[in-house]
Design an enzyme around this catalytic site. Structure first.
Site, PDB file in Angstrom:
ATOM      1  CG  HIS A  84      -3.150  -6.802   6.226  1.00  0.00           C
ATOM      2  ND1 HIS A  84      -4.269  -7.313   6.047  1.00  0.00           N
ATOM      3  CD2 HIS A  84      -3.302  -5.430   6.414  1.00  0.00           C
ATOM      4  CE1 HIS A  84      -5.175  -6.690   6.373  1.00  0.00           C
ATOM      5  NE2 HIS A  84      -4.737  -5.365   6.326  1.00  0.00           N
ATOM      6  CG  ASP A 221      -4.884 -10.692   6.724  1.00  0.00           C
ATOM      7  OD1 ASP A 221      -4.073 -10.647   7.463  1.00  0.00           O
ATOM      8  OD2 ASP A 221      -5.327 -10.119   5.825  1.00  0.00           O
ATOM      9  CB  SER A 648      -7.087  -4.307   8.030  1.00  0.00           C
ATOM     10  OG  SER A 648      -7.421  -4.009   6.809  1.00  0.00           O
TER      11      SER A 648
END
Length: 713
Positions: A84, A221, A648
């Site tokens: 992402h 991810d 992240s």
């Protein structure tokens, strides 16, 4: 029972920070913190973690684009981050003919690696405490505005001194502890960052909105990029002559995995937390920003989702926008729910009551802190309605219609300075046109105008002047107004807009329908902010004093500053928790759970998984990437590490500094963790690095990349 509950909250507020709570500065770790880390399993020394004068682990970690984190994993500048985090770059290279979002992307040679003009990574070189220099420059009895002016001047001076010595550096002075301390961080930025590998979105986004912030999680991810430099290994803009960055430090990768209680450490660039915020500030967050985000984004996303489902080209254009929007839409819902369920406001009020009692008993500090709590209560109350209006304006108009966003960016960008920088900024704004569909954009604006008016019904001074124009010229018909706007505006294409701007006719530019409504909204936003100016100044001053008072009240405790997009380290262990349904979470999830969800894809598109992947996972031939103990392909795991937005892509290291995963999410039960950390519930969700390797090696057949990595058993 009520007295017992109050006592329990009081005890919670008094408890020192637990070992797994905190976002600590690597450059200023206390002896006690190091001792706690070593007791949990850290084998590295402090200088192996952070060394401004030599090689250390911090040199393998980068700020990725200023919004995520990445980790260098090879001598040739290969970087792992989240899918992402790389999503927008993947989207920019995708077309209906080459849909890399859907099908994934694999560069088998360096020549196939794709440049991303707007992407950069930053390496932290060192961090210096400049608190004394900044604060000593503030005149005695300076008011808040004068204080801000002096602080800005001194910070700019410090940054300029670094640039004068070496113009290739990026110095930033950042406030810590709500402006009670200041640190200078010096970075080196690399602007040639190329896409190397991305799994299909069915892997990288598996679970979509359904599983976002939830456990169990089965999301691969991750994505892979490479940093390029000039022949001297220094930063350079994109050029075919650039070569892969030669890494001074890169992370070895562990195939050993983890077990319950294993030491885990993340190093990254967390964006923002507010754990010292007053109870009044938390209430405003819930009822102001969060409430507006939840309500408005729900409307906007429904429009996007409808069109994305019908048209592949529109899906490619809006997929990144939708993902970014929905991520924090759901986050806000979870935060409000968690604040209520975990009684966070009660905990804060108990702390504030304790603080007031401490102030009363300390005559020498009464002058500093006596009115802090009462000032905050009144100032937040006085600006309550304006805050609601402001955030509804922001959500409805500053981040919805793409044409309005282009107009707003043009208004807010200073093009009077360096010509080259100004041109780059202009081209970046214009680049937004490739991801706009006018039919979708108009429908979004119609929905926003209608929704904002409905939400502000009965609220004085909330409507921009455009609404009066809609009433007088279009009989209140918003659809008719928007049809006319999109028929007449020059903002519908880059060519038309450039033609208008080249005329230099300021009056004509301002009269353009999109420019006009954007200006109306911007003026209303500034008007609302100015109306709350005195309250906002009072809040900033007293939140800073509250932060100082809390730390002064218990000087024996180790405190960490709220996240502020600077490098932080978090440490803890691999550990599960008791989920909202009462079940034990376990510490990992595997392909069996993935396949169970994939079997439901006809009912839920978030669980779409291509047939070849289903077959591959059913075969269970994972070789060295299967866990030695469970014999399973472990996809994601839980740890007690502290995490927020910006983390992240943060590398998760074991006690020897080997990479075991990439952090990408938190859990639903602890969505208030940006406000208050709950050691029993707060968990970091990470993708298992062995799953990443399996996809690169077996699915992507990217032997060229595997040869670069240092794998250790």
């Amino acid at each position: 029972m009520k007295k017992f509950f109050t006592l329990l909250i009081f005890i919670i507020c008094l408890a020192p920070a637990k070992a797994d709570e905190g976002m600590w500065m690597l450059s200023h770790l206390s002896a006690e913190t190091i001792k706690q880390m070593q007791a949990l399993g850290l084998k590295l020394t402090p200088s192996q973690l952070y060394n401004p004068n030599g090689k250390s682990l911090k040199d393998a970690v980068v700020s990725f684009g200023g919004f995520c984190t990445g980790v260098v994993v090879s001598p040739d500048g290969l970087v792992f981050t989240n899918h992402h985090c790389g999503f927008e770059s993947i989207q920019q290279h995708s077309t209906t003919e080459h849909d890399y979002l859907k099908n994934g992307f694999v560069a088998k040679t360096r020549q196939e690696e794709r440049p991303n003009p707007d992407l950069f990574v930053s390496f932290l070189l060192r961090t210096e405490n400049v608190t004394n220099r900044v604060l000593s420059a503030i005149p005695a009895n300076a008011d808040e505005l004068k204080r801000e002016e002096v602080v800005d001047s001194v910070c700019t001076l410090i940054q300029n001194e670094v640039l004068e010595a070496d113009s290739t550096l990026s110095p930033i002075v950042t406030p810590y502890f709500a402006g009670n301390e200041y640190y200078l961080s010096i970075y080196r930025d690399y602007h040639d960052v190329r896409l190397v590998f991305a799994p299909p979105s069915s892997v990288g986004k598996f679970g979509g909105d359904t599983d976002n912030w939830e456990w169990p999680r089965h999301t691969g991810d991750f994505s892979v990029f490479r940093i390029y430099a000039d022949k001297d290994n220094m930063p350079a803009t994109y050029s075919e002559d650039n070569v892969p960055y030669h890494a001074t430090s890169y992370a070895p990768i562990s195939l050993k995995g983890y077990e319950e209680g294993s030491f885990s450490m993340t190093i990254g660039y967390p964006g923002e937390t507010n754990r010292y915020l007053s109870s009044y500030g938390i209430r405003e967050r819930m009822e102001g920003w969060n409430a507006a985000m939840i309500q408005v984004r729900g409307v906007k996303q429904d429009v996007w989702k409808k069109h994305m489902a019908k048209d592949q080209a529109i899906r490619i254009k809006y997929d990144s926008k939708y993902s970014e929007s929905s991520n924090y839409w759901k986050n806000s819902q979870g935060m409000n729910e968690s604040i209520e369920k975990l009684h966070v406001l009660d905990q804060k009020r108990a702390l504030e009551n304790k603080l007031n009692e401490w102030i009363k008993q300390k005559p020498e500090i009464r002058a500093k802190y006596t009115n802090v709590i009462s000032n905050l209560e009144k100032a937040y109350s006085d600006r309550k309605e304006n805050v609601r209006i402001f955030y509804y304006l922001v959500e409805s108009f500053a981040s919805s219609s793409d044409l309005m966003q282009i107009a707003l960016q043009l208004m807010q960008t200073d093009f009077s300075g360096n010509e080259e920088e100004g041109l780059a900024a202009f081209n970046k704004i214009m680049n937004g046109y490739k991801d706009i569909d006018l039919t979708v954009d108009k429908e979004v604006l119609i929905a926003m105008l209608k929704n904002y008016k409905e939400q502000m019904k009965g609220v004085k001074n909330a409507l921009p002047d455009t609404y009066a124009q809609i009433d007088s010229l279009y009989g209140g018909d918003i659809q008719k107004y928007c049809d006319d706007v999109y028929a007449k505006t020059a903002f519908t294409s880059e060519e038309k807009l450039l033609e208008l701007l080249k005329t230099g006719d300021v009056q004509a530019i301002n009269a353009d329908p999109i420019a006009s409504i954007t200006m109306d909204v911007f003026v209303k936003m500034m008007e609302i902010r100015m109306d709350s100016r005195d309250q906002s100044i009072l809040i900033e001053e007293n939140e800073r004093l509250l932060n100082a008072a809390v730390r002064e009240m218990d000087m024996s405790q180790a405190f960490y500053s709220d996240a502020n997009s600077t490098m932080r380290m978090s440490f803890g262990t691999v550990k599960g928790y008791t989920m909202a349904n009462g079940q034990n979470s376990g510490i990992y999830c595997d392909t069996h759970g993935l396949l169970a969800k994939a079997a439901l894809q006809n009912q839920n598109k978030d669980y779409l998984l291509e047939d070849d992947l289903i077959e591959r996972f059913k075969n269970q031939k994972f070789g060295k990437y299967a866990d030695k103990k469970s014999k399973k392909m472990q996809l994601c795991f839980l740890s007690t590490n502290d995490i927020t937005g910006g983390n992240s892509g943060s590398p998760v290291f074991d006690g020897e500094g080997k990479l075991i995963g990439l952090a990408f999410d938190g859990n639903w039960e602890a969505m208030s963790s940006d406000i208050a950390f709950d050691a029993e519930l707060t968990r970091c969700i990470s993708v298992d690095i062995r799953y990443v390797l399996y996809m690169i090696d077996k699915w992507g057949a990217a032997g060229n990349l595997m040869k670069e990595l240092t794998l250790q058993k």
